[in-house]
Structures are given as structure tokens and as C-alpha cells.
Design a protein around this motif. Structure first.
Motif, mmCIF file in Angstrom:
data_model
loop_
_atom_site.group_PDB
_atom_site.id
_atom_site.type_symbol
_atom_site.label_atom_id
_atom_site.label_comp_id
_atom_site.label_asym_id
_atom_site.label_seq_id
_atom_site.Cartn_x
_atom_site.Cartn_y
_atom_site.Cartn_z
ATOM 1 N N GLN A 1 57.378 47.688 84.172
ATOM 2 C CA GLN A 1 58.598 48.615 84.170
ATOM 3 C C GLN A 1 59.241 49.041 82.833
ATOM 4 O O GLN A 1 59.445 50.093 82.488
ATOM 5 C CB GLN A 1 59.678 47.924 84.680
ATOM 6 C CG GLN A 1 59.724 47.619 86.320
ATOM 7 C CD GLN A 1 60.513 46.524 86.603
ATOM 8 O OE1 GLN A 1 61.159 45.864 86.125
ATOM 9 N NE2 GLN A 1 60.575 46.186 88.067
ATOM 10 N N THR A 2 58.812 47.957 81.631
ATOM 11 C CA THR A 2 59.082 48.582 80.209
ATOM 12 C C THR A 2 58.259 49.740 79.768
ATOM 13 O O THR A 2 58.487 50.640 79.275
ATOM 14 C CB THR A 2 58.602 47.313 79.551
ATOM 15 O OG1 THR A 2 59.529 46.147 79.842
ATOM 16 C CG2 THR A 2 58.884 47.601 77.998
ATOM 17 N N LEU A 3 56.906 49.708 80.424
ATOM 18 C CA LEU A 3 55.900 50.751 80.019
ATOM 19 C C LEU A 3 56.115 52.079 80.874
ATOM 20 O O LEU A 3 55.362 53.002 80.872
ATOM 21 C CB LEU A 3 54.792 50.451 79.921
ATOM 22 C CG LEU A 3 54.052 48.977 79.301
ATOM 23 C CD1 LEU A 3 52.859 48.670 79.360
ATOM 24 C CD2 LEU A 3 54.500 49.551 77.911
ATOM 25 N N ALA B 1 48.188 50.665 73.563
ATOM 26 C CA ALA B 1 48.464 50.047 72.435
ATOM 27 C C ALA B 1 49.481 49.128 72.576
ATOM 28 O O ALA B 1 49.323 48.036 71.495
ATOM 29 C CB ALA B 1 48.936 51.176 71.426
ATOM 30 N N PHE B 2 50.331 48.963 73.541
ATOM 31 C CA PHE B 2 51.527 48.021 73.409
ATOM 32 C C PHE B 2 50.615 46.653 73.801
ATOM 33 O O PHE B 2 50.854 45.787 73.136
ATOM 34 C CB PHE B 2 52.404 48.403 74.544
ATOM 35 C CG PHE B 2 53.437 47.408 75.159
ATOM 36 C CD1 PHE B 2 54.423 47.438 74.364
ATOM 37 C CD2 PHE B 2 53.175 46.215 75.850
ATOM 38 C CE1 PHE B 2 55.391 46.602 74.787
ATOM 39 C CE2 PHE B 2 53.930 45.431 76.201
ATOM 40 C CZ PHE B 2 55.375 45.476 75.539
ATOM 41 N N GLY C 1 49.034 57.808 66.728
ATOM 42 C CA GLY C 1 50.515 58.283 67.248
ATOM 43 C C GLY C 1 50.876 57.381 68.422
ATOM 44 O O GLY C 1 51.817 56.869 68.615
ATOM 45 N N SER C 2 49.674 56.941 69.540
ATOM 46 C CA SER C 2 50.106 55.994 70.251
ATOM 47 C C SER C 2 50.348 54.560 69.829
ATOM 48 O O SER C 2 51.153 53.924 70.604
ATOM 49 C CB SER C 2 48.794 55.951 71.144
ATOM 50 O OG SER C 2 48.133 57.306 71.717
ATOM 51 N N LEU D 1 54.815 50.683 69.157
ATOM 52 C CA LEU D 1 55.577 49.891 68.411
ATOM 53 C C LEU D 1 57.161 50.130 68.461
ATOM 54 O O LEU D 1 58.207 49.555 68.349
ATOM 55 C CB LEU D 1 55.498 49.898 67.112
ATOM 56 C CG LEU D 1 54.044 49.164 66.632
ATOM 57 C CD1 LEU D 1 53.719 49.641 65.234
ATOM 58 C CD2 LEU D 1 53.977 47.881 66.842
ATOM 59 N N ALA D 2 57.638 51.355 69.001
ATOM 60 C CA ALA D 2 58.999 51.913 69.183
ATOM 61 C C ALA D 2 59.514 51.703 70.617
ATOM 62 O O ALA D 2 60.815 51.523 70.457
ATOM 63 C CB ALA D 2 58.993 53.467 68.974
#
Length: 660
Positions: free
Chosen positions: A143-145, A155-156, A183-184, A189-190
């Protein structure tokens, strides 16, 4: 594990693509794959798109990992200029790269076959079972992603869960063929990460490679098998008839299979409940709704609705989370068929689902299909369905249950607001009623206040709110504890009295956060009250629980002050907390007083007799509330409560909290 790195030729800088994997290199890669299997499955599962569903993602994740092992003799792939002999574990990098390449394939330009033919990946076939990973951390991470591109999701996982540095994650994504790896990583990270989520994902019970299984509907499966044979026979007859008569097909609806061919979706076989059945039954829910509306006898309209349900084709389909749009296994129940504001609307019920079909009566005849869950609906949760919405979504018309005697609207945002009568036609259709804003400022929160007929219950009024779904949500309130800890827990009440409206008024606009869920009811439980230090005034601790149709709910603990907006304390998803089976609650947070000093505030439910804090704050209280000075900088604090009946309860956090 000691690995013979030089044997994996593909990670030697500048290696030629003519080099190949030898048996020893493959054996080493296999050992790493087996050892890291759960982490690799987690990487693949969270990288795969949400649209595939949990069952397909689980199968595709295992497929990606199991196919990541190269065969002896296959060409090695050059790592590129950024890879060299200083690779910490080239065997793990190899399998990670191959897993990522498979998981990223459905996502876009690097998508290989899918990018060329536009089809989703095909998972392994499992007959008669549905698979999914354990609930909790994995689902919350998904859900976060949600909505993030596949390379960002990858990347996360690589950075936050597999502990790769940013540069290592960039290199690995580049090897896997992801566009814009740097960029990914920056986008990953954001992403906002709830406190405790990463720790939860590392727990053994949230191992993505461990799956739960459940059979599909056995009777439905058997009927489908029979219907399939019947459908094939009917199809042969139909094709023969078409070749003779040349009947033109409906351009917007694909021919239905199975159920339609066997007569399940024949309009003449729709279930119709007698008009007065609701007043003479012990089951007051959607099963007691009669067929209403001016077009219940329009066979052509009903046939189009049923055919669209069976095979939507280009018709847009909206489903609440956890709902399927598959055709029914037996003739559904007709709830409504009529015409409203230039649209024909049909409502159908199939077991624990309600389907709304709509089509414009002029112009293009554009169609829509909406499906919602209705598990165990009752007097309140089966009291209304949304029939139509005005352009722009400022108002809606509802079809009320036959047991509703009167209807009104009021502003939940204003506790003193008086109800305003809402006109209801003889067939149960309301006049247009204002609905809560979907975004922007929230100056008001319109709700429905309905009253049941005295033929089933006396003096029973309740409140429903529109959250954008087909079924409105039931609002309730549980007041502060009364009496000693040994007294029975207080039960939720209807949100109609002055105390309930006062509790809901400052929280009304926060209901907008629940628009994307499949919720049946929301309860505000005031579980504790305390005087705050430094003249902070009286605070009321409350837990808002949004209960889903499937059972689990999402909760938010807040502290309401005498002035100013409520302050969020803790959140948890898919939990029993603050419900019938989660009556022990403890929560705490760092709070700044009007004097500018920091405190640890904590509060527990009625059976909490003491609170202990350790970590950055060391304090205790022989009571249900705690206010302790926070002596130094922010840091981790553990809060535990002692229960009157024995045992302890931990503070609610993103991992759920609960009784030990």
C-alpha cells in the motif's frame, strides 16, 4: 559462505558476451539463491504491479526467483563499466539482477515481451487454490508503494530492506535494464515510510515466501465446469443460428460465457422478493429488499445489465477493494430497475455483492458497472445504496431500504446542526442530497440520518455517510468508560445524540481519508480523558476504527483538545484494535505543551491500571494516563500497560500493538 567469485564470468569488468557460465558458477549461484530465497521473493513481490492481485503476484514472484538461476553454458552478461572484481557478492548480484529483470518486465520499456504485445505476465497455474502472503507488513508495504513505478518499488526494497547503498541500488537497477535508475532511487527515498513498517517487514511472520492457501468456491467451481460444457453446446447452436439469421452482436458487450449460456443470467430467472417480506422476517438485510423502480419489467434493460456483468468488454468496471466482478453462479436478486436524471440504473445482488449497472438513456448510451461487498449487512449497513450522482459529485440520490420510515440530512461538522427532512419517493428513491466534498476545503460534512420503521424496531435512528462508494458507511460512537475497570465494556451507540455529535464534529472532515477503502462502519471510541500539564486543558483520547467488509479494520488514535484540531497519536492497519476483539488499548506520543516543554503523554483503556515508559523517557504511573517530562532529544520509547485482570498491553503503533 565462501564463494569462488572469479567463476562467475558475467561480473568480471569488460568480460566478453562470448563467455559462458560454467557448472561451478551455477552451483554457487544456486547456493546463494536458496539461502536468500525469502528476500528475493519479497523483492519480486513488492516490485510487481498491484494490478495483478495478491494471488498472481505471489505466483509470479516465486516464478521469477526460481527462474533466476542461469543454466550451465548460457552466455554470461557483462556487468558494465561500473561493475568490477570488488563486487561484495557477485553471485547474489547475479540472481538479484535476474529476479529484478523478470519482475520489471511487466512495467514498461524494459518490459520485453509484454511491452511488445501489451499483455500481463502469465503466472503459473494453480487449480482450485488461492494463495497470498501473510497479512500485515507485506500488504502495508504494498500500500505504501501503491502507484509507484516498478523501478521505484524495486529501489525501495533494495535500499530499505536489503540494505544496499544508493549507489549499489542504482548499479543493480541499471544491470536489470530499469530506465533512469538514479531517478528511481531518489523517488524511493522520497516515499513516506510509516514508523515501524520496516521493522515489521523484517519479522519472520511477514516472510513473503510463506503463503496461505484457501480453496476457491468448490460448488461454484463444479457449476462452472458443468456450465462450461453447456456453454460449448449452446455456443455451437448459436453460431449455427447466426450463420443462418445474421443477428448483429452488441458492439459494447462481449458474448457471455458459462453462466449466461446456462440460463443463470436470464432476466426471466431473476429473484424477486415480495414487497412486504422485510416486515415478516428475522433477517433484515439486502435479502429482504423487494424489486423496485419503473423498469423492473424491461427485459431488454435487464438483459443488457446481466450481459455486461458477465462480459464487460469496454465498459468501465469499478470495484471496492477485495471484491470480484465475476458473474454470479445462480440467478441474482433484482433490487431496482429504473430511470433517474437521464440514466437507466439496475441494482442486482449476488450473495455478498451488490452490482450497479448504469447506461445513459440518450446519446451514446455509455455504460458503467460498479461492484461492492456487502458481507453480513444488517439493518443499518443494508439501509441505503447510491443510485446516481450529479455531474461534479455535489449530490447523490439513494435507494433506501423498505424498512426506512423517514430520512433527513444534517451537517456532521456542526454538532448543533438540526436535521433537514429529505424527500423520499414511493419507490424508496430520495431527492438529491448533498454529499461530502471529495477534496479541497471541508466547510461541512453532509450525512444521512435515517429512522427505521416501528414495524421492526422502535425509535431507532442512525447515521450514514457517503465516502464515494456504492454503499454508504454507518457511523457510531462509544462514550468514555463509566464505573470501575471490572464493569462491562460500553458498546457502540448510534451517532445521533448530543455527546456523539460533539465527538464526531472535529473528526468529520478526517473521514475523507477513508475514501479509497471498502468500509462498512466507522466508530469513534472515547477511551480516556486527562488534564494536560502546563495549562494544556482537558484532553480526550479517542480511537477511530474503520471496519472493512472483510473483517479487519484500520484505526487511528487521536487526542482531542478543548481548542484546536485533534492531534494524531498512532495508526495501525488491518488490526482488531479498538473493536469487539481488541478492547485493550494503549497509546502514547511526544507532545509539546503551551509553555514550550516536551512531554510523553500516554493513555490506556478501562482495564489499564498502570503505565510504564522506558527508553528515552523513564517514567511510570499507577493510573490509565501518563504525562512525563521528555528530558532530552527525541528517541525511541517503549510504553507498556498493566491490565487489571493480569498481563500487559503494549502501545499501539504501526505494527499493531496489543495484549501480551
Amino acid at each position: 559462505m565462501v564463494c569462488d567469485h572469479p567463476r562467475i564470468h558475467s561480473f568480471d569488468a569488460g568480460v566478453s558476451t562470448s563467455q559462458r557460465f560454467d557448472s561451478a558458477a551455477v552451483e554457487h549461484a544456486e547456493a546463494v539463491l536458496v539461502e536468500q530465497y525469502p528476500r528475493l521473493v519479497r523483492l519480486a513481490y513488492l516490485t510487481l504491479p498491484d494490478s495483478l492481485g495478491r494471488h498472481a503476484r505471489v505466483l509470479l514472484a516465486h516464478k521469477a526467483v526460481q527462474r533466476a538461476l542461469p543454466r550451465p553454458g548460457t552466455p554470461a552478461e557483462p556487468a558494465g563499466a561500473e561493475g568490477g572484481s570488488d563486487e561484495p557478492d557477485p553471485h547474489l548480484t547475479l540472481v538479484r539482477t535476474r529476479v529484478l529483470r523478470a519482475a520489471l518486465a511487466p512495467a514498461g520499456p524494459a518490459g520485453g515481451i509484454r511491452a511488445r504485445i501489451g499483455r500481463p505476465p502469465v503466472p503459473p497455474f494453480v487449480w482450485g487454490l488461492r494463495l497470498w502472503p501473510p497479512a500485515g507488513g507485506i500488504d502495508e508495504a504494498a500500500q505504501t508503494l501503491d502507484g509507484a513505478p516498478a523501478p521505484v518499488r524495486a529501489a525501495f526494497v533494495l535500499h530499505h530492506l536489503d540494505d544496499l547503498t544508493e549507489d549499489e541500488a542504482v548499479r543493480l537497477l541499471r544491470r536489470a535494464g530499469a530506465p533512469d535508475p538514479a531517478g528511481s532511487v531518489r523517488a524511493a527515498l522520497a516515499l513516506p515510510v510509516r514508523e515501524g513498517l520496516l521493522q515489521a517487514l523484517r519479522r519472520p511472520e511477514f516472510d513473503a515466501s510463506v503463503v496461505s492457501t484457501r480453496p476457491t468456491d468448490l460448488l461454484r467451481r463444479r457449476r462452472r465446469a458443468r456450465a462450461c460444457w453447456a456453454g460449448l453446446a449452446t455456443l455451437a447452436v448459436t453460431l449455427t443460428a447466426l450463420s443462418v439469421h445474421g443477428s448483429p452482436p452488441d458492439p459494447d458487450v462481449r458474448p457471455a460465457a458459462g453462466p449466461a449460456a446456462s440460463g443463470v443470467l436470464d432476466p426471466a430467472r431473476l429473484q424477486r422478493v415480495p414487497a412486504e417480506a422485510w416486515a415478516d422476517t428475522a433477517r433484515v438485510d439486502f435479502t429482504a429488499w423487494p424489486a423496485r423502480g419503473g423498469r423492473t419489467g424491461d427485459r431488454d434493460l435487464l438483459a443488457r445489465a446481466l450481459r455486461t456483468w458477465a462480459a464487460p468488454g469496454t465498459t468501465p468496471v469499478t470495484m471496492t477493494p477485495g471484491t470480484t466482478a465475476e458473474p454470479p453462479a445462480r440467478p441474482p436478486q433484482l433490487l431496482y430497475a429504473g430511470e433517474l436524471d437521464g440514466r437507466a440504473v439496475v441494482l442486482l445482488r449476488d450473495e455478498d455483492r451488490v452490482v450497479r449497472y448504469g447506461e445513459t438513456t440518450t446519446g451514446s448510451g455509455a455504460r458503467t458497472l460498479d461492484v461492492t461487498r456487502t458481507d453480513d449487512a444488517g439493518v443499518t449497513t443494508a439501509a441505503a445504496l447510491t443510485l446516481s450522482r450529479a455531474p461534479g459529485g455535489a449530490s447523490a440520490r439513494y435507494l433506501l431500504a423498505p424498512w426506512i420510515a423517514t430520512a433527513a440530512t444534517r451537517d456532521l461538522h456542526r454538532a448543533a446542526d438540526a436535521p433537514h427532512t429529505l424527500a423520499v419517493a414511493g419507490d424508496g428513491v430520495t431527492a438529491p442530497a448533498a454529499v461530502p466534498p471529495a477534496g479541497g476545503s471541508c466547510a461541512s460534512w453532509p450525512v444521512l440520518e435515517l429512522t427505521s420503521s416501528t414495524r421492526i424496531v422502535e425509535k431507532h435512528s442512525f447515521v450514514l455517510t457517503d465516502l464515494g462508494a456504492l454503499s454508504p458507511v454507518h457511523l457510531t460512537y462509544t462514550p468514555l468508560p463509566d464505573g470501575p475497570a471490572a464493569a462491562p465494556a460500553r458498546q457502540p451507540r448510534e451517532a445521533t445524540g448530543p455527546e456523539a455529535r460533539a465527538a464526531w464534529a472535529p473528526l468529520a472532515c478526517r473521514l475523507g481519508e477513508l475514501r479509497t477503502g471498502a468500509y462498512r462502519a466507522v466508530n469513534v471510541w472515547d477511551f480516556a480523558t486527562a488534564q494536560l500539564p502546563d495549562g494544556g486543558g482537558r484532553a480526550v483520547w479517542s480511537c477511530t476504527r474503520a471496519s472493512g467488509w472483510a473483517g479487519p479494520g484500520d484505526v487511528t488514535v487521536r487526542m482531542r483538545l478543548e481548542a484546536g484540531p485533534p492531534q494524531d497519536v498512532a495508526r495501525a492497519r488491518s488490526t482488531a484494535a479498538c473493536g469487539r476483539f481488541g478492547q485493550h488499548l494503549l497509546a502514547g506520543f511526544r507532545w509539546r505543551s503551551p509553555a514550550g516543554r516536551w512531554y510523553l503523554l500516554a493513555a490506556g483503556s478501562r482495564q489499564v491500571t498502570g503505565i510504564t515508559a522506558t527508553g528515552a523517557v523513564r517514567a511510570g504511573a499507577a493510573d490509565r494516563t501518563l504525562a512525563a517530562p521528555w528530558p532530552g532529544p527525541d528517541g525511541p520509547v517503549s510504553v507498556t500497560g498493566t491490565l487489571a485482570g493480569g498481563g500487559t498491553v503494549t502501545a499501539l503503533d504501526g505494527a499493531g500493538g496489543g495484549r501480551d
